[in-house]
Design a protein around this motif. Structure first.
Motif, PDB file in Angstrom:
ATOM      1  N   ALA A 195       0.836  -1.201   0.000  1.00  0.00           N
ATOM      2  CA  ALA A 195       0.000   0.000   0.000  1.00  0.00           C
ATOM      3  C   ALA A 195       0.872   1.252   0.000  1.00  0.00           C
ATOM      4  CB  ALA A 195      -0.932  -0.010   1.206  1.00  0.00           C
ATOM      5  N   HIS A 196       1.967   1.215   0.762  1.00  0.00           N
ATOM      6  CA  HIS A 196       2.921   2.333   0.737  1.00  0.00           C
ATOM      7  C   HIS A 196       3.461   2.558  -0.663  1.00  0.00           C
ATOM      8  CE1 HIS A 196       7.254   3.389   0.612  1.00  0.00           C
ATOM      9  NE2 HIS A 196       6.884   4.391   1.390  1.00  0.00           N
ATOM     10  N   LEU A 197       3.813   1.468  -1.372  1.00  0.00           N
ATOM     11  CA  LEU A 197       4.393   1.610  -2.708  1.00  0.00           C
ATOM     12  C   LEU A 197       3.365   2.116  -3.709  1.00  0.00           C
ATOM     13  CD1 LEU A 197       6.582  -1.616  -2.725  1.00  0.00           C
ATOM     14  CD2 LEU A 197       7.360   0.752  -2.428  1.00  0.00           C
ATOM     15  N   VAL A 198       2.127   1.661  -3.610  1.00  0.00           N
ATOM     16  CA  VAL A 198       1.089   2.175  -4.507  1.00  0.00           C
ATOM     17  C   VAL A 198       0.830   3.654  -4.228  1.00  0.00           C
ATOM     18  CG1 VAL A 198      -1.365   2.023  -5.094  1.00  0.00           C
ATOM     19  CG2 VAL A 198       0.002  -0.059  -4.899  1.00  0.00           C
ATOM     20  N   ALA A 199       0.722   4.025  -2.956  1.00  0.00           N
ATOM     21  CA  ALA A 199       0.539   5.435  -2.621  1.00  0.00           C
ATOM     22  C   ALA A 199       1.712   6.271  -3.118  1.00  0.00           C
ATOM     23  CB  ALA A 199       0.366   5.599  -1.112  1.00  0.00           C
ATOM     24  N   SER A 200       2.918   5.733  -3.020  1.00  0.00           N
ATOM     25  CA  SER A 200       4.092   6.450  -3.531  1.00  0.00           C
ATOM     26  C   SER A 200       3.979   6.665  -5.032  1.00  0.00           C
ATOM     27  CB  SER A 200       5.371   5.663  -3.202  1.00  0.00           C
ATOM     28  OG  SER A 200       5.576   5.570  -1.807  1.00  0.00           O
ATOM     29  N   ALA A 201       3.498   5.649  -5.750  1.00  0.00           N
ATOM     30  CA  ALA A 201       3.329   5.792  -7.202  1.00  0.00           C
ATOM     31  C   ALA A 201       2.291   6.855  -7.535  1.00  0.00           C
ATOM     32  CB  ALA A 201       2.927   4.449  -7.810  1.00  0.00           C
ATOM     33  N   LEU A 202       1.216   6.915  -6.776  1.00  0.00           N
ATOM     34  CA  LEU A 202       0.170   7.905  -7.033  1.00  0.00           C
ATOM     35  C   LEU A 202       0.659   9.320  -6.783  1.00  0.00           C
ATOM     36  CD1 LEU A 202      -2.905   6.172  -5.326  1.00  0.00           C
ATOM     37  CD2 LEU A 202      -2.387   6.262  -7.770  1.00  0.00           C
ATOM     38  N   LEU A 203       1.559   9.481  -5.818  1.00  0.00           N
ATOM     39  CA  LEU A 203       1.939  10.819  -5.361  1.00  0.00           C
ATOM     40  C   LEU A 203       3.325  11.246  -5.804  1.00  0.00           C
ATOM     41  CD1 LEU A 203       0.377  10.435  -1.836  1.00  0.00           C
ATOM     42  CD2 LEU A 203      -0.315  12.108  -3.563  1.00  0.00           C
ATOM     43  N   ASP A 204       3.953  10.500  -6.704  1.00  0.00           N
ATOM     44  CA  ASP A 204       5.261  10.897  -7.228  1.00  0.00           C
ATOM     45  C   ASP A 204       5.052  11.907  -8.352  1.00  0.00           C
ATOM     46  OD1 ASP A 204       7.822  11.124  -8.328  1.00  0.00           O
ATOM     47  OD2 ASP A 204       8.331   9.072  -7.789  1.00  0.00           O
ATOM     48  N   ALA A 205       4.917  13.164  -7.968  1.00  0.00           N
ATOM     49  CA  ALA A 205       4.564  14.207  -8.931  1.00  0.00           C
ATOM     50  C   ALA A 205       5.587  14.338 -10.047  1.00  0.00           C
ATOM     51  CB  ALA A 205       4.412  15.549  -8.195  1.00  0.00           C
ATOM     52  N   GLU A 206       6.863  14.156  -9.718  1.00  0.00           N
ATOM     53  CA  GLU A 206       7.897  14.345 -10.723  1.00  0.00           C
ATOM     54  C   GLU A 206       7.794  13.311 -11.833  1.00  0.00           C
ATOM     55  OE1 GLU A 206      10.751  15.948 -12.921  1.00  0.00           O
ATOM     56  OE2 GLU A 206       9.814  16.841 -11.138  1.00  0.00           O
ATOM     57  N   VAL A 207       7.530  12.055 -11.466  1.00  0.00           N
ATOM     58  CA  VAL A 207       7.389  11.006 -12.479  1.00  0.00           C
ATOM     59  C   VAL A 207       6.207  11.295 -13.382  1.00  0.00           C
ATOM     60  CG1 VAL A 207       6.870   8.558 -12.822  1.00  0.00           C
ATOM     61  CG2 VAL A 207       8.533   9.243 -11.096  1.00  0.00           C
ATOM     62  N   TRP A 208       5.083  11.674 -12.792  1.00  0.00           N
ATOM     63  CA  TRP A 208       3.908  11.993 -13.615  1.00  0.00           C
ATOM     64  C   TRP A 208       4.169  13.191 -14.521  1.00  0.00           C
ATOM     65  CZ3 TRP A 208       0.512   8.390 -14.089  1.00  0.00           C
ATOM     66  CH2 TRP A 208       0.240   7.512 -13.035  1.00  0.00           C
ATOM     67  N   ARG A 209       4.861  14.199 -13.979  1.00  0.00           N
ATOM     68  CA  ARG A 209       5.126  15.401 -14.758  1.00  0.00           C
ATOM     69  C   ARG A 209       6.026  15.080 -15.939  1.00  0.00           C
ATOM     70  NH1 ARG A 209       5.219  18.645 -10.677  1.00  0.00           N
ATOM     71  NH2 ARG A 209       7.355  18.132 -10.102  1.00  0.00           N
ATOM     72  N   ARG A 210       7.054  14.255 -15.713  1.00  0.00           N
ATOM     73  CA  ARG A 210       7.951  13.897 -16.813  1.00  0.00           C
ATOM     74  C   ARG A 210       7.220  13.151 -17.919  1.00  0.00           C
ATOM     75  NH1 ARG A 210      11.743  12.222 -12.778  1.00  0.00           N
ATOM     76  NH2 ARG A 210      11.282  10.058 -13.313  1.00  0.00           N
ATOM     77  N   ALA A 211       6.235  12.328 -17.519  1.00  0.00           N
ATOM     78  CA  ALA A 211       5.486  11.548 -18.507  1.00  0.00           C
ATOM     79  C   ALA A 211       4.370  12.354 -19.160  1.00  0.00           C
ATOM     80  CB  ALA A 211       4.906  10.301 -17.848  1.00  0.00           C
TER      81      ALA A 211
END
Length: 378
Positions: A195-211
């Motif tokens: 759950a921590h890793l999924v939440a981290s994926a949802l909230l990693d703004a930099e990764v989403w911004r790059r994509a």
């Protein structure tokens, strides 16, 4: 120990927690001397033995079950049964590290939704081999299922393993059209460390911004079970013996700290303690659940994550499931006769195809192709 007891008042004060709401995470300056912390620089020396023992109990969900091995064995047996009775594509590659693999159980037909599950084990135990226990229930409901593997401590530190797991989840979302059956929508789920890793994926703004994407435009929903969303207190426990996190790493890898703490202030008022997340991290609908029989710290972590996710604008279903604990709750994931399973299936059926951001019209979703050895490559 009662599942709702949480840390005692004295320990909460010593750990710098708000005595009423328990919202401030970390160690307050006035408590550092008592806890064995450098009172000037805040460098950790050693927790006092009583505080350490109490935190160890609070972050030990197995302390509330008679025999945790019964449930771990059940995960393994049900996962093996799924691999023996369902169509499965094993060890599909979703990143450069050897652990970045997933097992994929397609539902019949084209365009079925996909549920990607990330296992628990405190980032140092279990694997995707024990994470397919819900596959048969999902496939019976017409939903494809994937069990994700990731690198574990102590071979990987928290920054490394979190980044790799986040990268794997992004890869699966972006390449879903290359999977057998071409899933139309991706739903994420994780248990405990997962759950921590999924939440981290949802909230990693930099990764989403790059994509050039957003979570809400790519992921149809996410289910977080019995998660740890702030690692600051956890790093003072036995769990950190293998992880070796310091203060900076614990805070950097805590998804809770990427969510707002308070409502935006009106004009002329003092600013909130932390700003809302960037627009690129708009969240999909969330189910945040735990068993009724969990320790007070798991209850507090869920309450705080739910509160802050709602401040960030997310639609959150907050579940505390009666007669369930940390280890049997995940077994209900797609069982329609259970509180959790009914909610997960209802949410998936009510959500249409999501992820056009990353589909064939402009993203990388169709750029992977199955190879003869069963792997996928971008």
């Amino acid at each position: 120990m009662s599942g709702e007891a949480g840390l005692g008042h004295e320990a909460r004060s010593g750990l710098g927690l708000d005595a009423e709401a328990g919202r401030e995470l970390g160690v307050g300056p006035s408590a550092r001397s008592e806890l064995g912390l450098d009172p000037q620089a805040g460098r950790e020396v050693r927790l006092g033995p009583e505080a350490r023992r109490e935190l160890d109990r609070e972050y030990s969900p197995s302390s509330l079950v008679d025999d945790v091995s019964v449930f771990l064995d059940r995960y393994a047996a049900d996962s093996a049964r799924a691999r023996a009775t369902l169509t499965v594509h094993r060890d599909l590659r979703c990143g450069p590290l050897p652990e970045q693999r997933f097992d994929y159980f397609p539902a019949p037909g084209e365009g079925a939704p996909l549920f990607v599950f990330v296992h628990g084990g405190y980032w140092q135990e279990l694997s995707k081999a024990e994470a397919a226990f819900a596959a048969r229930d999902f496939v019976a409901a017409g939903i494809s299922f994937a069990a994700l593997g990731y690198g574990l401590a102590p071979a990987y530190g928290m920054r490394q393993l979190t980044a790799a797991a986040v990268d794997s989840l992004h890869w699966i979302c972006a390449h879903r059209a290359s999977l057998p059956g071409a899933p139309a929508a991706v739903h994420l789920g994780g248990h405990s460390a997962g759950a921590h890793l999924v939440a981290s994926a949802l909230l990693d703004a930099e990764v989403w911004r790059r994509a050039g994407l957003s979570p809400a435009g790519t992921i149809a929903s996410a289910t977080l079970l019995s998660g740890v969303y702030d690692l600051e207190l956890l790093r003072h426990t036995y769990v950190n013996d293998a992880l070796g996190m310091d203060t900076a790493e614990a805070r950097e890898c805590s998804p809770l700290r990427r969510l707002p703490e308070a409502e935006p202030s009106p004009a002329g008022a003092a600013p909130p303690q932390s700003a809302p997340p960037p627009r690129g991290t708009a969240l999909p609908p969330l189910i945040v659940a735990r068993g009724e029989r969990e320790t007070g710290e798991f209850a507090r972590q869920q309450a705080e994550f739910t509160r802050r996710a709602r401040l960030a604008g997310a639609a959150v279903t907050d579940l505390v499931v009666a007669d369930r604990h940390h280890f049997d709750l995940p077994l209900d994931l797609a069982r329609p006769g259970t509180v959790l399973g009914a909610e997960v299936l209802r949410g998936m059926c009510s959500t249409g195809p999501v992820g056009v951001d990353s589909g064939a019209d402009g993203g990388d979703a169709g750029s992977g192709a199955p190879l003869a050895d069963g792997t996928l490559v971008p």
